[in-house]
Design an enzyme around this catalytic site. Structure first.
Site, mmCIF file in Angstrom:
data_model
loop_
_atom_site.group_PDB
_atom_site.id
_atom_site.type_symbol
_atom_site.label_atom_id
_atom_site.label_comp_id
_atom_site.label_asym_id
_atom_site.label_seq_id
_atom_site.Cartn_x
_atom_site.Cartn_y
_atom_site.Cartn_z
ATOM 1 N N LYS A 13 0.820 -1.210 0.000
ATOM 2 C CA LYS A 13 0.000 0.000 0.000
ATOM 3 C C LYS A 13 0.858 1.266 0.000
ATOM 4 O O LYS A 13 0.535 2.232 -0.698
ATOM 5 C CB LYS A 13 -0.901 -0.038 1.233
ATOM 6 C CG LYS A 13 -1.880 1.087 1.342
ATOM 7 C CD LYS A 13 -2.896 0.789 2.433
ATOM 8 C CE LYS A 13 -2.234 0.656 3.784
ATOM 9 N NZ LYS A 13 -2.454 1.809 4.658
ATOM 10 N N ARG A 88 -10.542 3.793 9.953
ATOM 11 C CA ARG A 88 -10.308 2.397 10.303
ATOM 12 C C ARG A 88 -11.542 1.756 10.919
ATOM 13 O O ARG A 88 -11.585 0.550 11.097
ATOM 14 C CB ARG A 88 -9.179 2.298 11.349
ATOM 15 C CG ARG A 88 -7.805 2.276 10.763
ATOM 16 C CD ARG A 88 -6.808 1.923 11.858
ATOM 17 N NE ARG A 88 -5.492 2.457 11.562
ATOM 18 C CZ ARG A 88 -4.620 1.881 10.754
ATOM 19 N NH1 ARG A 88 -4.926 0.761 10.157
ATOM 20 N NH2 ARG A 88 -3.452 2.429 10.544
ATOM 21 N N ARG A 127 10.111 -12.591 4.897
ATOM 22 C CA ARG A 127 11.038 -11.465 5.076
ATOM 23 C C ARG A 127 12.189 -11.844 6.006
ATOM 24 O O ARG A 127 11.993 -12.495 7.025
ATOM 25 C CB ARG A 127 10.279 -10.261 5.667
ATOM 26 C CG ARG A 127 9.244 -9.724 4.723
ATOM 27 C CD ARG A 127 8.890 -8.301 5.033
ATOM 28 N NE ARG A 127 8.170 -8.149 6.284
ATOM 29 C CZ ARG A 127 7.323 -7.141 6.525
ATOM 30 N NH1 ARG A 127 7.121 -6.215 5.605
ATOM 31 N NH2 ARG A 127 6.710 -7.058 7.674
ATOM 32 N N ARG A 160 12.212 -11.110 11.860
ATOM 33 C CA ARG A 160 11.674 -10.320 12.971
ATOM 34 C C ARG A 160 10.564 -11.114 13.654
ATOM 35 O O ARG A 160 9.821 -11.835 12.998
ATOM 36 C CB ARG A 160 11.072 -9.004 12.460
ATOM 37 C CG ARG A 160 12.089 -8.018 11.908
ATOM 38 C CD ARG A 160 11.441 -6.660 11.702
ATOM 39 N NE ARG A 160 10.030 -6.794 11.317
ATOM 40 C CZ ARG A 160 9.196 -5.788 11.152
ATOM 41 N NH1 ARG A 160 9.603 -4.561 11.349
ATOM 42 N NH2 ARG A 160 7.955 -5.989 10.796
ATOM 43 N N ARG A 171 -2.180 -10.784 12.998
ATOM 44 C CA ARG A 171 -2.310 -9.419 12.471
ATOM 45 C C ARG A 171 -3.322 -9.377 11.329
ATOM 46 O O ARG A 171 -4.125 -8.449 11.223
ATOM 47 C CB ARG A 171 -0.957 -8.928 11.957
ATOM 48 C CG ARG A 171 -0.199 -8.088 12.965
ATOM 49 C CD ARG A 171 1.274 -8.091 12.660
ATOM 50 N NE ARG A 171 1.636 -7.355 11.462
ATOM 51 C CZ ARG A 171 2.745 -7.604 10.751
ATOM 52 N NH1 ARG A 171 3.576 -8.555 11.118
ATOM 53 N NH2 ARG A 171 3.023 -6.876 9.692
#
Ligand code: ZN
Length: 216
Positions: A13, A88, A127, A160, A171
C-alpha cells in the site's frame, strides 16, 4: 480527486500510495505519519498520543477524527487528497462523511488493494533482515546469493518476531475483522474499487492508473 486507500499489511500500500499522490498531485495523508511527526516534534497532540501509546492504549476515535479534520482544512487539500490509515472504523467513516459534507465535497473512490491471506502469509513470513546492516531480503522474492547470509556485508539474516507465521496470522485476522465492515460501507456507497494486489508492483500500478483515469 479525493481518495481513500486500504489494504492489509504486506499489500504494498505504501508504494502505491506514494505513486497515486504524485500522479493525482494530491497530498498523501497518512495518520501514522502525522502521529509519528507529532510525537517527534513534541507538540501538544504528540504528547497526548505518547500518553496513549505508553499506556498501551489505542488512540481514541475522537482524537484521530480531530486530527484528520484539521488536516483536511489545510489549503493543499483543496485539490483533493489521498487518505491512508483513516478511516479504520465505522464511526471514523461516518465522521469523515460529515467532514466532507461540511467541506462541500465528496469522495471520488476508495481503492482496496486486495491480497489473499495465503499470499500475504508467504510475503510476510518470507522477510529476512541483516543483523549487521539492516538490508531487507525475501526468501522467495528477493533472496540473498547464499541462504541466511547478507550479500552486502556477510552478516547473519534473521526473521523479525513480527514476521513469524503465528504473529502474521494474528495481524491479518485483526485487519480483516476490522476492515470488513468498512469495505461493506463503501461498497454500499458504490465507491469501492477492488485492485488485484497479487500482481507485481508495476501491474498493480497499471490497474490503479486505469481506475484513476476512469474517475477523471
Ligand atoms: Zn548486511
Amino acid at each position: 480527486m479525493r481518495l481513500l486507500i486500504m489494504g492489509p499489511p504486506g499489500a504494498g500500500k505504501g508504494t502505491q500510495a506514494a505513486r497515486i499522490a504524485g500522479y493525482c498531485n494530491v497530498p498523501h495523508i497518512s495518520t501514522g505519519d502525522i502521529f509519528r511527526a507529532a510525537i517527534k516534534a513534541d507538540t501538544e497532540l504528540g504528547m497526548k498520543l505518547k500518553g496513549y501509546l505508553d499506556a498501551g492504549q489505542l488512540v481514541p476515535d475522537a482524537v484521530t477524527i480531530e486530527v484528520i479534520k484539521e488536516r483536511l482544512k489545510e489549503p493543499d487539500c483543496i485539490r483533493g487528497f489521498l487518505l491512508d490509515g483513516f478511516p479504520r472504523t465505522i464511526p471514523q467513516a461516518e465522521a469523515l462523511d460529515r467532514m466532507l459534507v461540511d467541506l462541500g465535497v465528496r469522495l471520488s473512490a476508495v481503492l482496496n488493494i486486495a491480497v489473499s491471506p495465503e499470499a500475504l502469509l508467504q510475503r510476510l513470513t518470507g522477510r529476512r533482515i541483516c543483523r549487521k546492516c539492516g538490508t531487507p531480503y525475501h526468501v522467495v522474492f528477493n533472496p540473498p546469493a547464499v541462504p541466511g547470509v547478507c550479500d552486502r556485508c556477510g552478516g547473519e539474516l534473521y526473521q523479525r518476531s513480527d514476521d513469524t507465521e503465528e504473529t502474521v496470522k494474528e495481524r491479518l485476522e485483526v485487519y480483516t475483522k476490522q476492515t470488513a465492515p468498512l469495505l461493506e460501507y463503501y461498497r454500499k456507497q458504490r465507491l469501492l474499487k477492488e485492485i488485484n494486489g497479487e500482481l507485481d508492483i508495476e501491474d498493480v500500478w497499471k490497474e490503479i492508473q486505469g481506475v484513476l483515469r476512469g474517475l477523471c
